[in-house]
Scaffold this active site. Structure first.
Site, PDB file in Angstrom:
ATOM      1  N   THR A 418     -55.144  66.375 -10.501  1.00 32.12           N
ATOM      2  CA  THR A 418     -56.479  66.845 -10.180  1.00 32.12           C
ATOM      3  C   THR A 418     -56.800  68.031 -11.079  1.00 32.12           C
ATOM      4  OG1 THR A 418     -57.912  67.755  -8.449  1.00 32.12           O
ATOM      5  CG2 THR A 418     -55.568  68.251  -8.265  1.00 32.12           C
ATOM      6  N   HIS A 470     -41.813  66.494   0.693  1.00 33.68           N
ATOM      7  CA  HIS A 470     -40.465  67.070   0.812  1.00 33.68           C
ATOM      8  C   HIS A 470     -39.460  66.095   1.430  1.00 33.68           C
ATOM      9  CE1 HIS A 470     -37.839  70.225   0.067  1.00 33.68           C
ATOM     10  NE2 HIS A 470     -38.254  71.154   0.910  1.00 33.68           N
TER      11      HIS A 470
END
Length: 499
Positions: A418, A470
């Site tokens: 982005t 994660h």
């Protein structure tokens, strides 16, 4: 062949297709045809917006448009007929399509079996809803003289925020001797109010709530005993204290004017339905934020050499006609870093409790469009040359700006970039696209003081932010990936040595 069968073969119906992957609805943005227009097989008849993109729909029939079942701006479920085509218009007039006849015939059949009943709530535009329940005839009862209604049914429905029911005819009852004395009609005003809930329109109720006014204590002055905005303001304003002369005389003090400075907040608000791309983006971001445990790391890097390379590539004959910008080299650096750490390119399969490692990289590029944020991706971006990557990146952005991105172009992404730097933003904490493992935010490139070769100099500097899942990527792996991206952008010759 029966008439209904012939009619069904003549009138062909086109249903809203699933133009994406498991989509359930789409909004009709624009019709390109109208009833009476001639259409051919493959001709685009309308544009629809799904939760992923705007798509043009071709008609699979030759003929004349018989009917458009929905107008522009209407959201339609997948599988619902949206247009019917007369495939044999030269055969003369025919009955309505079978899909329209069936409900009408069923309604007529049920209406014959059902007995007349009293007032019945109906959907606007569909007439009285047929009932298949038969009831025993009621015994004649003595008629009670009708009492005048202070408020019409339509007005009462408007006050309650609902559409007025369609008028129905009550069954006739043989008059009998009156059982009660007639009720004298009340005058227009406060006396016309219902004994229950005070009559007021929703904006007036909102105003009263904001001002802390109990509508039950407000004297109405509107037609049919309706409480108006002025009535609420009058109740909110403190009564003017009478002068000594007025206090001594029989003349009452005039009503106080509405308190100055009071503004109705609802009159300055706009409400826009959440649908299409905006709705899908909101759902996806909530799903991602509360499903995948996010970790975001940041790094600031000197990209002076990369910016010089961008200028050189713009003059390279092999890049002629291609859009060359810093984002192109950031994308290439990201792909090189993933090649060095392939474990990053994975997804989490919750149902099977498995990690899916992928030997391909579908690189998503977040694009802001008038319909909202979309993320089309470049398939197999990791194996493309720099010129090819530049060409596909340019096509992707151009298609997104035109609003023509297909749902297939937005499916199957593995990682995303982005570019928040185009808005002058240094960096951010991007949210993962559902099903992806990482997203890189590329911040603005600015001239800043930087220690270069032992001296403080003005250098081109940017900040990168990497968010990752994660569950898939631990801190060490995420840190190595981000450090390698920065290393390539600091010394872009690593595109050759590492690539």
């Amino acid at each position: 062949m029966t008439a209904s069968t012939a009619n069904a073969q003549r009138f062909r119906e086109f249903k809203m297709p699933d133009v994406g992957e498991g989509l359930t609805e789409a909004e009709i943005l624009k019709w390109y045809v109208k009833p009476g227009d001639t259409v051919t097989d493959g001709q685009v008849v309308c544009e629809v917006e799904t939760a992923k993109a705007a798509v043009e729909l071709p008609i699979p029939y030759d003929g004349v448009v018989h009917e458009l079942n929905f107008g522009e701006g209407v959201t339609v479920d997948v599988g619902t007929v949206i247009i019917s085509v007369d495939t044999d218009p030269g055969a003369g007039p025919a009955a309505a399509p079978a899909a329209q006849q069936a409900p009408q015939e069923a309604a007529a059949s049920e209406a014959e079996d059902a007995e007349p009943q009293g007032r019945q709530a109906v959907l606007v535009g569909y007439g009285a809803a047929p009932s298949s329940t038969k009831r025993r005839a009621r015994k004649p009862q003595a008629a009670v003289p009708a009492q005048p209604e202070p408020v019409s049914a339509a007005l009462q429905a408007e006050l309650n925020g609902r559409a007025a029911p369609a008028p129905t005819t009550a069954p006739s009852i043989t008059p009998a001797a009156p059982a009660a004395a007639p009720v004298t009609p009340v005058a227009n005003g406060a006396g016309a109010r219902s004994a229950g809930r005070p009559l007021a329109k929703p904006p007036v109720r909102k105003l009263a709530k904001d001002l802390g006014i109990d509508l039950a204590a407000v004297a109405p002055t509107g037609p049919d005993g309706i409480i108006t905005r002025e009535d609420v303001h009058a109740a909110a304003a403190p009564a003017a204290a009478p002068s000594p002369a007025e206090a001594a005389g029989p003349v009452a003090a005039p009503a106080a004017a509405p308190e100055p400075g009071i503004v109705d907040a609802a009159a300055r608000e706009r409400r826009v339905p959440v649908k299409g791309v905006r709705k899908a983006t909101a759902q996806a971001m909530v799903q991602s934020a509360f499903t995948a445990p996010h970790v975001t790391e940041f790094i600031t890097v000197d990209v002076t050499r990369t910016m010089k390379l961008v200028q050189e590539l713009k003059q390279d004959p092999d890049m002629a006609g291609l859009r060359v910008n810093p984002l192109l080299l950031v994308a290439k650096a990201f792909l090189v870093a993933i090649k060095r750490h392939p474990e990053v390119n994975a997804s989490w399969d919750e149902a099977r409790q498995e990690i899916v490692y992928k030997d391909y990289v579908n690189l998503g590029i977040a694009a802001a469009t008038p319909r909202g944020l979309i993320v089309p991706n470049i398939k197999d971006a990791g194996v493309k040359t720099l010129p090819r990557l530049a060409a596909e990146l340019g096509e992707l952005v151009a298609t997104a700006r035109e609003g023509k991105t297909s749902p297939a172009a937005m499916s199957g992404g593995t990682v995303t970039i982005t570019n928040v730097g185009v808005f002058g933003v240094d960096t951010g904490t991007p949210i993962l696209n559902p099903g992806e493992s990482a997203i890189l935010a590329f911040g603005a490139v600015k001239l800043q003081p930087w220690v270069h070769k032992g001296k403080v100099k003005a250098r081109q500097v940017t900040t990168l932010a990497l968010s990752f899942d994660h569950r898939l990527i631990d801190g060490e792996l995420g840190s190595k990936l981000l450090a390698d991206i920065a290393a390539v952008l600091e010394r872009p010759k690593r595109l050759i040595t590492w690539g």
